[in-house]
Each structure stands twice: as structure tokens, then as C-alpha cells.
Design a protein around this motif. Sequence first.
Motif, PDB file in Angstrom:
ATOM      1  N   LEU A  71     -18.167 -34.610  30.491  1.00  8.30           N
ATOM      2  CA  LEU A  71     -18.137 -35.538  29.447  1.00  8.30           C
ATOM      3  C   LEU A  71     -18.201 -37.429  29.414  1.00  8.30           C
ATOM      4  CD1 LEU A  71     -18.269 -35.640  25.980  1.00  8.30           C
ATOM      5  CD2 LEU A  71     -15.715 -35.674  26.678  1.00  8.30           C
ATOM      6  N   ARG A  72     -17.082 -37.553  30.745  1.00 10.95           N
ATOM      7  CA  ARG A  72     -16.617 -39.177  31.015  1.00 10.95           C
ATOM      8  C   ARG A  72     -17.712 -39.905  31.951  1.00 10.95           C
ATOM      9  NH1 ARG A  72     -10.437 -38.982  31.347  1.00 10.95           N
ATOM     10  NH2 ARG A  72      -9.583 -38.399  29.194  1.00 10.95           N
ATOM     11  N   ARG A  73     -18.950 -39.142  32.769  1.00  7.91           N
ATOM     12  CA  ARG A  73     -19.375 -39.539  33.158  1.00  7.91           C
ATOM     13  C   ARG A  73     -21.013 -39.629  32.155  1.00  7.91           C
ATOM     14  NH1 ARG A  73     -17.315 -36.167  37.872  1.00  7.91           N
ATOM     15  NH2 ARG A  73     -19.110 -34.060  36.649  1.00  7.91           N
ATOM     16  N   MET A  74     -21.129 -38.665  31.555  1.00  8.87           N
ATOM     17  CA  MET A  74     -22.562 -38.866  30.683  1.00  8.87           C
ATOM     18  C   MET A  74     -21.817 -39.657  29.651  1.00  8.87           C
ATOM     19  SD  MET A  74     -23.347 -35.244  28.245  1.00  8.87           S
ATOM     20  CE  MET A  74     -22.425 -35.714  26.885  1.00  8.87           C
ATOM     21  N   ILE A  75     -20.802 -40.436  29.247  1.00  5.73           N
ATOM     22  CA  ILE A  75     -20.357 -41.188  28.059  1.00  5.73           C
ATOM     23  C   ILE A  75     -19.540 -42.239  28.890  1.00  5.73           C
ATOM     24  CG2 ILE A  75     -19.702 -41.514  25.597  1.00  5.73           C
ATOM     25  CD1 ILE A  75     -19.547 -38.705  24.921  1.00  5.73           C
ATOM     26  N   GLY A  76     -20.584 -43.588  29.684  1.00  5.64           N
ATOM     27  CA  GLY A  76     -19.692 -44.113  29.902  1.00  5.64           C
ATOM     28  C   GLY A  76     -19.213 -45.457  28.874  1.00  5.64           C
ATOM     29  N   LEU A  77     -17.837 -45.746  30.292  1.00  9.67           N
ATOM     30  CA  LEU A  77     -16.887 -47.283  28.716  1.00  9.67           C
ATOM     31  C   LEU A  77     -17.248 -47.905  29.960  1.00  9.67           C
ATOM     32  CD1 LEU A  77     -15.095 -47.646  26.523  1.00  9.67           C
ATOM     33  CD2 LEU A  77     -13.609 -46.677  28.409  1.00  9.67           C
ATOM     34  N   ALA A 144     -24.144 -47.067  37.493  1.00 15.03           N
ATOM     35  CA  ALA A 144     -24.355 -46.326  38.710  1.00 15.03           C
ATOM     36  C   ALA A 144     -24.196 -44.780  38.774  1.00 15.03           C
ATOM     37  CB  ALA A 144     -22.778 -46.862  39.533  1.00 15.03           C
ATOM     38  N   ASN A 145     -23.071 -44.244  36.901  1.00 18.82           N
ATOM     39  CA  ASN A 145     -22.774 -43.071  36.587  1.00 18.82           C
ATOM     40  C   ASN A 145     -24.378 -42.065  35.967  1.00 18.82           C
ATOM     41  OD1 ASN A 145     -20.558 -41.887  38.002  1.00 18.82           O
ATOM     42  ND2 ASN A 145     -19.582 -42.662  36.282  1.00 18.82           N
ATOM     43  N   LYS A 146     -25.155 -42.992  35.694  1.00 17.49           N
ATOM     44  CA  LYS A 146     -25.930 -42.733  34.734  1.00 17.49           C
ATOM     45  C   LYS A 146     -25.712 -42.343  33.540  1.00 17.49           C
ATOM     46  CE  LYS A 146     -29.691 -42.159  38.426  1.00 17.49           C
ATOM     47  NZ  LYS A 146     -28.555 -42.988  39.686  1.00 17.49           N
ATOM     48  N   PRO A 147     -25.070 -42.672  32.821  1.00 14.75           N
ATOM     49  CA  PRO A 147     -24.422 -41.855  31.360  1.00 14.75           C
ATOM     50  C   PRO A 147     -26.133 -42.381  30.392  1.00 14.75           C
ATOM     51  CG  PRO A 147     -24.217 -45.175  31.284  1.00 14.75           C
ATOM     52  CD  PRO A 147     -24.803 -44.455  33.013  1.00 14.75           C
ATOM     53  N   ARG A 148     -25.742 -40.956  29.619  1.00 13.74           N
ATOM     54  CA  ARG A 148     -26.929 -40.520  28.946  1.00 13.74           C
ATOM     55  C   ARG A 148     -25.917 -41.530  27.351  1.00 13.74           C
ATOM     56  NH1 ARG A 148     -30.959 -40.060  29.904  1.00 13.74           N
ATOM     57  NH2 ARG A 148     -31.339 -38.691  27.678  1.00 13.74           N
ATOM     58  N   ILE A 149     -24.849 -42.037  26.991  1.00 10.19           N
ATOM     59  CA  ILE A 149     -24.372 -42.951  25.936  1.00 10.19           C
ATOM     60  C   ILE A 149     -23.544 -44.201  26.096  1.00 10.19           C
ATOM     61  CG2 ILE A 149     -22.719 -42.691  23.434  1.00 10.19           C
ATOM     62  CD1 ILE A 149     -23.514 -39.728  23.771  1.00 10.19           C
ATOM     63  N   LEU A 150     -23.603 -45.279  25.725  1.00 13.06           N
ATOM     64  CA  LEU A 150     -23.051 -45.827  26.845  1.00 13.06           C
ATOM     65  C   LEU A 150     -21.640 -46.999  25.592  1.00 13.06           C
ATOM     66  CD1 LEU A 150     -25.521 -48.784  28.860  1.00 13.06           C
ATOM     67  CD2 LEU A 150     -23.201 -47.575  29.744  1.00 13.06           C
ATOM     68  N   LEU A 151     -20.445 -47.037  25.847  1.00 10.25           N
ATOM     69  CA  LEU A 151     -19.903 -47.769  25.179  1.00 10.25           C
ATOM     70  C   LEU A 151     -19.284 -48.724  25.470  1.00 10.25           C
ATOM     71  CD1 LEU A 151     -17.339 -44.260  24.759  1.00 10.25           C
ATOM     72  CD2 LEU A 151     -18.830 -45.033  23.170  1.00 10.25           C
ATOM     73  N   SER A 177     -36.417 -46.680  28.180  1.00 14.51           N
ATOM     74  CA  SER A 177     -36.955 -46.128  28.671  1.00 14.51           C
ATOM     75  C   SER A 177     -36.098 -44.056  28.888  1.00 14.51           C
ATOM     76  CB  SER A 177     -36.675 -45.869  29.581  1.00 14.51           C
ATOM     77  OG  SER A 177     -35.312 -46.377  30.181  1.00 14.51           O
ATOM     78  N   LYS A 178     -34.952 -44.225  27.302  1.00 18.56           N
ATOM     79  CA  LYS A 178     -34.870 -43.490  27.561  1.00 18.56           C
ATOM     80  C   LYS A 178     -33.700 -42.956  28.069  1.00 18.56           C
ATOM     81  CE  LYS A 178     -37.814 -40.831  23.845  1.00 18.56           C
ATOM     82  NZ  LYS A 178     -38.215 -41.988  23.469  1.00 18.56           N
ATOM     83  N   LYS A 179     -33.336 -43.487  28.916  1.00 21.43           N
ATOM     84  CA  LYS A 179     -32.823 -43.370  30.135  1.00 21.43           C
ATOM     85  C   LYS A 179     -31.389 -43.360  29.228  1.00 21.43           C
ATOM     86  CE  LYS A 179     -35.139 -45.189  34.244  1.00 21.43           C
ATOM     87  NZ  LYS A 179     -35.506 -46.143  34.917  1.00 21.43           N
ATOM     88  N   VAL A 180     -30.935 -44.293  28.655  1.00 23.05           N
ATOM     89  CA  VAL A 180     -29.798 -43.502  27.733  1.00 23.05           C
ATOM     90  C   VAL A 180     -30.493 -43.726  26.062  1.00 23.05           C
ATOM     91  CG1 VAL A 180     -27.854 -45.134  26.264  1.00 23.05           C
ATOM     92  CG2 VAL A 180     -29.004 -45.995  28.715  1.00 23.05           C
ATOM     93  N   GLU A 181     -29.653 -42.490  25.679  1.00 23.51           N
ATOM     94  CA  GLU A 181     -29.810 -42.151  24.359  1.00 23.51           C
ATOM     95  C   GLU A 181     -28.503 -42.419  22.742  1.00 23.51           C
ATOM     96  OE1 GLU A 181     -30.448 -36.981  24.992  1.00 23.51           O
ATOM     97  OE2 GLU A 181     -28.277 -38.127  25.347  1.00 23.51           O
TER      98      GLU A 181
END
Lengths: 232, 259
Positions: A71-77, A144-151, A177-181
Motif C-alpha cells: 500500500l505504501r509503495r503504491m500510495i507515495g507520500l 522511485a517506487n513508481k507509485p500509482r497515487i501521489l500525496l 501517461s496514466k503512470k499515476v492514477e
Amino acid sequence: MVDLIDVQAVSSERLTNIHLSIEEGTIVNLIGPSGGGKSSLLMLLNRLEDPLEGEILYKGEPITNIELGKLRRMIGLVQQTAALFEGTVEDNLKYGPSLTGAWGSAMGRDLLDQVSLPQTYLQKYVDELSGGEKQRVAFARALANKPRILLLDEVTSALDVRNVECIEQRLYELIESKKVEGMFMVTHDISQAKRMGSHTVFMSEGKIVEQGETKEILTHPETTRLKQFLKE
Amino acid sequence: MAPEISNASMFLLIFFVLIPISLSYIYALGLSRSIAWSSLRGVVQLVLIGYLLTYLFSLPPVIGISIMLMVMVTVATFHASKKGSGFPYVRSIIFVVIAGVELLVLAMWLGFDMIEFAPDQVIPMSGMVIGNSMVAIGLALERMKHEFNEGKDRIIAALSLGASPKQASQLLIRKIVKAAMIPNVDGLKTIGLVQLPGMMTGLILGGVPPVEAIRYQIVISLSIFTSVSLSAMFITVIFYRFYFNDRWQLVKRKETQES
Ligand SMILES: Nc1ncnc2c1ncn2[C@@H]1O[C@H](COP(=O)(O)OP(=O)(O)OP(=O)(O)O)[C@@H](O)[C@H]1O
Ligand SMILES: [Mg+2]
């Protein structure tokens, strides 16, 4: 269509009754006075804290069902303070990826490129960086973690106009580019809010006072508190 | 042969204490009372220990040694625990660590035939190990509170990147253990050059030839080094966990923050 993130009636130590959702492919601005609860909200989204009441869903699934590290890698803060680790820029950039897999300097050079820092910076020690450079390294470290969501918590506050533009450009590209949702973006800069998020949330004293289409609520605010805030 | 210090000359030591007291008085350092009090307290403690040791040495070794080790570990535990106020189970954990390290070192001494299982050898040597462990644990706990306050944002950054509490704490654990060991590392570097270590001094005063005395000193110095690093390491890897919950979140511990 199911929302990317859905915050349902969430209350925590510092927040009361937060209702909020974000659609895939969009940016949401978080604005409001200092101490209003913006950072506290971000911390709930990657589970640095958990709500006392209510639930947060990712594509309809409670985020508590997702394995924590994942989760934390997917949602980068990206925090409000750069909070870089001691050592070199590369030590910072590789921290996330090397927890789970491999790291190559090529990745580091690519990340520096994305935040328009020279590649020679890889071996630079973080205490030799300026405030704005630190901020960009912190942003690159999260990417660097290639997150799907950015905070993003005020990630451009220490940057000059040219670098603000560059980061904003990068954020657009990530969404397009849809790299981040999707992104939540805390900002104190109203003109940045107008440029970035399609949706804006105004928070004060731990509550959402007003939210809606950015164009709408920033030009025709309904509540006196937001009117007051925009005047300042 | 060891010189005898007569009661009369012991009494004259009072002049030694009067010097710092008058200096404190002249320069208004406000230390006169505490110099007088700690000197008196120190003397009384030592006199009592002198008689206690004489008694313990007369007992069968197992009993005398056990009693004294128990007392030393307990006192050291209480002292070191003060620095860890706020952590759960501080006293029990510190007691086990100090006792464990002492037993390990004692086993090595006896196993390698370095000393005999006699009170007049085991007790003074153990005292040095236990005392140094105590200081190292105090330093480690203090430093831990400091690092977790100062480095909070960095811990949050590491957790946000997907690190477990253990991984996130690596950043600090190294610094904490290092801080607790520094005094001993520094001490070892200049050992004998600046200050003749206490044990060696004692042996030489007692009439043991210097070349003989350094053997004991080497044993004790390296033993202290081992026990200090082990104590600091154990304490750090046990206590950092209390800063996190099982959801990989930093928990707020007001009581463990720096005072
Ligand atoms: N670690 C903490 N422990 C206790 N209270 C906190 C903590 N962090 C923030 N707070 C309190 O929670 C409230 C909300 O803080 P938060 O950081 O979420 O505000 P913010 O909107 O991000 O403000 P800013 O724009 O200044 O960053 C504030 O009253 C703050 O004092
Ligand atoms: Mg904030």
C-alpha cells in the motif's frame, strides 16, 4: 464508475467527518489555513495513521485489506519537509526500490532527470543541497517506487518559478501517461491550485468546509471562511 | 609492598575536600553543599562496602559472589532505568540485559582460566563490567529518545517508502549504538598514555609488577568493551520497537520524548 479513492465519514484524532472522493485520472487540491488538517488527511491515506471512525476505499476495496508495504509503495507520500536520509542523493533515491528489489544507477540518473537535477548530483551529499534541491530529491525519491497515487504536501513551496513549472509539467505527464492514477496536492498557492487540480477541497480546523470544482469554488466561494481565506 | 594509609592521614584528607569547597565558595559556584555531601556519601559508601566485602570474602565463594553480583546488577538496573522512564518493562529488560552480559563475560573469564572463581577476583572485575554496561545503557536510552524526536520525519519518510519499522529504524540504530560506545572507544585509544586505568593502578600500588598488571588490565578493558557494545546493542534493538505499533505506524509516546 467506482472512485479511485473514497474517504467515507472518516474521523481521527485531528479530523472530523471527512467525506471525499477522487476519480481516476484527476488531481485534487487541498487548501486551507495552517493547522487545518491537510497533512493529517494525507497521513490517513497511506495509513501512517488509521481513522478512529469511517473507512477509506481504493477502487471499492478498504485500504486495510491491502498489505501495508505494498500500500505504501503504491500510495507515495512526499512530506512537507524534505526529510532526506543522511548520505548521498543516490542513497535516498534507492531507498524505496532496494527494499524490494534491485537498483541501478541508471534508474537514479533517470529520476534526477525527471526533476531536472544534473546527473552528477547522484553522488552529492544531501547536506550540500539547497532547500529547493532537497525538495526535488524528496519528490524523486517518492517517484522511485513508481507509485500509482501521489500525496504531495507542498512539494513546490521552496522552488523558483522555473522549477515550479518543471515539477507541474512532470505531474501532468504522470497523470496523462496514466503512470499515476490520481494525486492529492496540498498547496498554499491559489494560482497553483487553479492550474493543477480539477477539484478543490478547503479544510479548516480538521473539517472540510467546502469542496467542489476548482473553477467554481475558487471564483464563487459559498462559505464566508473560504471567502476570507481567499482574500488573505 | 602496599603502603598502609594510617587513620591519621585518612583524617587529613579533609583538607583535600576543603580546597574545592572554598573555591566553589569564592567563585560562587553554588557547589559547596553538593561537594561536601557527595564526598561524605562516597566515603560512607566505601567504608560500608569495605566491611561488606570483607564479610562476603569470608563466605563460601558461590554464596558471596552471588549475593554481591545480585546487589550490583540491581543497583545498576535502577540507576540505568531512570534514563528509560516511560518505556514499558524498562526495569525487567535492563535487569536481564545487564545480568545476561555479566554472566556471559564471567563465563568467558572462567572458561578461559583468566581468573579464579574467588570473590576477591570475580567481584571487582564484575563491578567494572556491570558499571560500564549501566553507563552504556543510559547513554543508549538517552540517545534513542533524542534520535526518535529529531529523526521523526525521516522515519515517516522511510515508512512511507514501504519500510518496516525494523528497516526504518536501521537509520537510527547505528547512531544510537555508536553513541553509547564512543566513550569506551575513545578511552581505549589513549589507555595507559594519559591515564593509567584504575585496575592497573590498584595492582601496581598493591605491589604487582607492571607487566603482570597489564595482563589483568587487558582482560578487563576488552571485557568492558565487549559488554558495553553488547548492552547497547541489546537495549537498542529491544526498545526501538516501542516506538511503533503492529500497523507499522509511529506511536506517540509523550513519556519517552526528551525532557
Ligand atoms: N504529530 C502531531 N501530534 C499532535 N498534533 C499534531 C501533530 N501534527 C499535527 N498536529 C495538529 O493537528 C492539527 C492539524 O495539523 P496538520 O499538520 O494536519 O495541518 P496542515 O493543514 O497540514 O497545516 P500546515 O499548512 O501548517 O502544514 C494542528 O492543530 C496541529 O497542531
Ligand atoms: Mg501540513
